[in-house]
Write an enzyme that holds these catalytic residues in place. Structure first.
Site, mmCIF file in Angstrom:
data_model
loop_
_atom_site.group_PDB
_atom_site.id
_atom_site.type_symbol
_atom_site.label_atom_id
_atom_site.label_comp_id
_atom_site.label_asym_id
_atom_site.label_seq_id
_atom_site.Cartn_x
_atom_site.Cartn_y
_atom_site.Cartn_z
ATOM 1 N N ASP A 102 2.090 6.051 -12.309
ATOM 2 C CA ASP A 102 2.766 4.948 -12.206
ATOM 3 C C ASP A 102 1.897 4.065 -13.580
ATOM 4 O OD1 ASP A 102 -0.051 6.084 -12.008
ATOM 5 O OD2 ASP A 102 -0.395 3.526 -11.559
ATOM 6 N N ASP B 130 -1.999 7.789 -15.598
ATOM 7 C CA ASP B 130 -2.549 8.347 -15.028
ATOM 8 C C ASP B 130 -2.066 9.739 -14.622
ATOM 9 O OD1 ASP B 130 -1.938 7.667 -13.080
ATOM 10 O OD2 ASP B 130 -3.134 5.964 -12.761
ATOM 11 N N TYR C 188 -4.016 0.440 -5.020
ATOM 12 C CA TYR C 188 -3.396 -0.148 -5.446
ATOM 13 C C TYR C 188 -3.292 -0.639 -3.482
ATOM 14 C CZ TYR C 188 -0.995 0.971 -9.358
ATOM 15 O OH TYR C 188 -0.623 1.461 -10.428
ATOM 16 N N GLU D 161 -3.550 0.161 -21.561
ATOM 17 C CA GLU D 161 -2.889 0.005 -20.046
ATOM 18 C C GLU D 161 -1.872 0.029 -19.528
ATOM 19 O OE1 GLU D 161 -3.583 3.773 -16.073
ATOM 20 O OE2 GLU D 161 -5.128 1.673 -16.604
#
Length: 621
Positions: A80, A83, A232, A477
């Protein structure tokens, strides 16, 4: 995606003491370059066995045993963000938004030579989602877990963390996850309907089953897959995903059941009640309201028109809020960027800008204006504002910083991304251990050894400040769902409007020359001409069949090699081209190049209007 703990302080105080920096304007952006790079980013996020045409060469195969301990093949898909976890909800949303981008602006992508790459990016996601849905009422929603993953800093190729897989089923439901995945399958089925009809039907079968699963067995997915809660969490619940999925099911099938579902459940599930100022992987209301407004403006509401009018009111509230012309407006930074939150704010900017872009085109097609509390707004103002947000991301901001890695002269160098920040396994195959990666690579105060080209990072804070530091995950990120909606906007800004009514199914004219822009040699509008004509017809079993002759002519003045055509909306056999494993078409086996002024012919038979033919890419010799 990192958790909320450990927020790193940044240099905002210094900038505040110095005052607001002046906005730096560029001389104009190369949206075609930005589009190409934004699509390339998805190749860096791939998990599984990488294909032979992989262009991000510093990546290697990874996650090859995913699903094995659960007795299912879950190899593939996308990581995603920075990571090595595969989270199903944001991955499905990414696929939905990429598909929507192609649906609206596929012709512009084709003209820029990026349509094939964009469709390959979608298919990489849907191939995995098909694997993740092994039974009608079972869906795997996560592989790996954020807790063990974030304890380590390793390349995907080296990871030693847990690869346990987590699923929802009838006893452990997740309507939000199943609904979003149904939406992704349905949306993708539309873009593959013409180029790969069998695959499109397979996607639609999964979409039917997933919608049924989501609707009949209701519940929040993070109550079943609890390891996702920290990363999430479904804050908005599942009602928005049920409506979102129904809208995409109607778009994919034209089945009145789904249209009526939107009408009957609009009030109960919040579609007509929620006036929101954000759109993203969690909150889908603005997205479904925009789609339903499109159905209404396109004359497809039927008896649901009164209810759909309420959806449209809320869609227009969202648009007006973004523009600053509502009673409740979106916050903006001093430099003019929409600001929702300090952690990965750009995800909301790209998603909102996409809705503004498509709604601008919907209004133009309907011959209507936007009505805000401050007055009437022309459709062009929505597109202009969306463009301003994209321009900010690409460098027109007080810091003169591009928040797309690899675009412009000043972009993030220390991206919070495991694969990008650690030397490529192809350069140094020595194993990088779980904690050793933090000591050796995470803590380095140097540029990433591998450029994460095209990645949209989290972006600046509420005062336009940004700290390019690897540990500053809130700002540095990237995420797949940052990029997905941007594909459509960039294609629209680069290619302009194609002149078709955006409230109707997109039909690409194939009798006109198709412009392509292979790097690094841009070519003229007349480089390749494609003409189609009917050469024969007959009736069989009550159907009229047509034989089409398609002539591809090289008008560039140079020899064309490595031609790739996208041939879609075709429902019968084709002769005279060679089909690749990716679904595109190239020269027949007896032709290796097309000299200047020469033509080749291919023919096909089916019982419909002419197929859609696009030039995906080629090289000039």
């Amino acid at each position: 995606m990192e958790n909320l703990a450990g927020f790193c302080s940044m240099a905002a105080t210094l900038f505040l003491l110095m005052g607001v920096l002046p906005l730096v304007l560029s001389r104009g952006h190369d949206y075609g370059e930005a589009l190409s790079k934004s699509i390339l980013f998805f190749e860096a996020q791939r998990s599984g066995y990488l294909p032979g045409n992989q262009r991000v060469n510093w990546r290697g195969n990874s996650g090859l045993l995913d699903g094995k301990t659960n007795g299912v093949d879950l190899v593939g898909g996308y990581y995603d963000a920075g990571d090595n976890v595969k989270f199903g909800l944001p991955m499905a949303f990414t696929v939905t938004m990429m598909s929507w981008s192609i649906m609206e602006y596929g012709s512009q992508m084709g003209a820029s030579g990026e349509l094939t790459h964009a469709m390959e990016a979608v298919k990489w996601g849907t191939d995995y989602l098909i694997k993740a849905h092994p039974e009608p009422h079972a869906l795997y929603g996560e592989v790996g877990d954020g807790n063990t993953d974030h304890y380590c800093w390793q390349r995907p190729e080296d990871m030693t963390t847990s690869r346990n897989a987590y699923r929802i089923d009838e006893s452990n439901p997740g309507s939000d996850l199943a609904g979003e995945t149904a939406a992704a399958m349905a949306a993708a089925s539309i873009i593959f309907r013409r180029s790969n009809p069998a695959y499109s039907r397979e996607l639609l079968t999964h979409a039917y089953q997933l919608f049924d699963f989501a609707d009949k067995y209701r519940g929040k997915y993070d109550s079943s897959i609890t390891v996702a809660q920290k990363y999430y969490r479904s804050v908005s619940g599942y009602a928005d995903e049920l409506l979102w999925a129904a809208a995409w099911m109607y778009k994919a099938t034209s089945n009145k059941y789904y249209l009526d579902y939107l009408g009957k459940n609009g009030d109960a599930l919040g579609g007509t009640g929620w006036a929101v100022t954000e759109f993203g992987w969690d909150v889908k209301y603005a997205g479904v309201q925009t789609l339903v407004a499109k159905f209404l403006m396109g004359g497809n509401a039927g008896g649901n028109a009164p209810v759909f009018g309420k959806y449209q009111e809320k869609a227009e509230f969202f648009m007006c809020s973004c523009l600053g012309k509502s009673t409740q407006n979106a916050q903006k930074t001093p430099g003019g960027l929409m600001f929702r939150q300090r952690w990965n704010n750009l995800q909301f900017v790209t998603s909102a800008s996409f809705l503004l872009t498509v709604y601008s085109d919907y209004l133009t097609s309907a011959g209507k204006n936007l009505h805000c509390s401050s007055g009437t707004v022309a459709p062009s103002e929505l597109l202009t504002f969306a463009k301003s947000q994209v321009d900010y991301i690409l460098g027109d901001n007080p810091r003169a910083t591009s928040y797309m890695v690899g675009y412009g002269n000043n972009y993030p160098q220390q991206v919070h991304h495991r694969g990008s920040s650690i030397v490529s396994v192809k350069v140094n195959p020595s194993f990088v251990s779980c904690r050793g990666g933090y000591a050796t690579w995470f803590s380095r105060k140097a540029s990433d050894p591998n450029q994460l080209t095209g990645a949209i990072v989290g972006g600046p804070d509420a005062y336009d400040n940004f700290a390019d530091q690897r540990d500053n995950y809130e700002q540095t990120e990237p995420a797949t769902y940052n990029n997905a909606p941007l594909l459509g906007i960039l294609a629209r800004l680069h290619g302009g409007h194609s002149g078709y009514n955006q409230l109707l199914p997109v039909k690409i004219p194939v009798t006109k020359p198709i412009a392509v822009h292979p790097n690094p040699n841009p070519v003229k509008e007349t480089s390749i001409a494609i003409e189609q004509k009917i050469t024969n017809s007959w009736v069989a079993n009550g159907k009229t069949y047509y034989r089409y002759s398609s002539i591809v002519t090289n008008k560039s003045g140079k020899t064309i090699k490595n031609l790739n055509l996208s041939v879609s909306n075709i429902y019968g056999p084709l002769w005279g081209l060679t089909k690749s494993v990716s679904g595109s078409y190239g020269f027949p086996t007896w032709v290796s190049s097309l000299p200047a002024g020469k033509s080749i012919e291919f023919v096909y038979i089916h019982s419909s209007s002419p197929a859609q033919v696009l030039v995906s890419s080629y090289t000039l010799a």
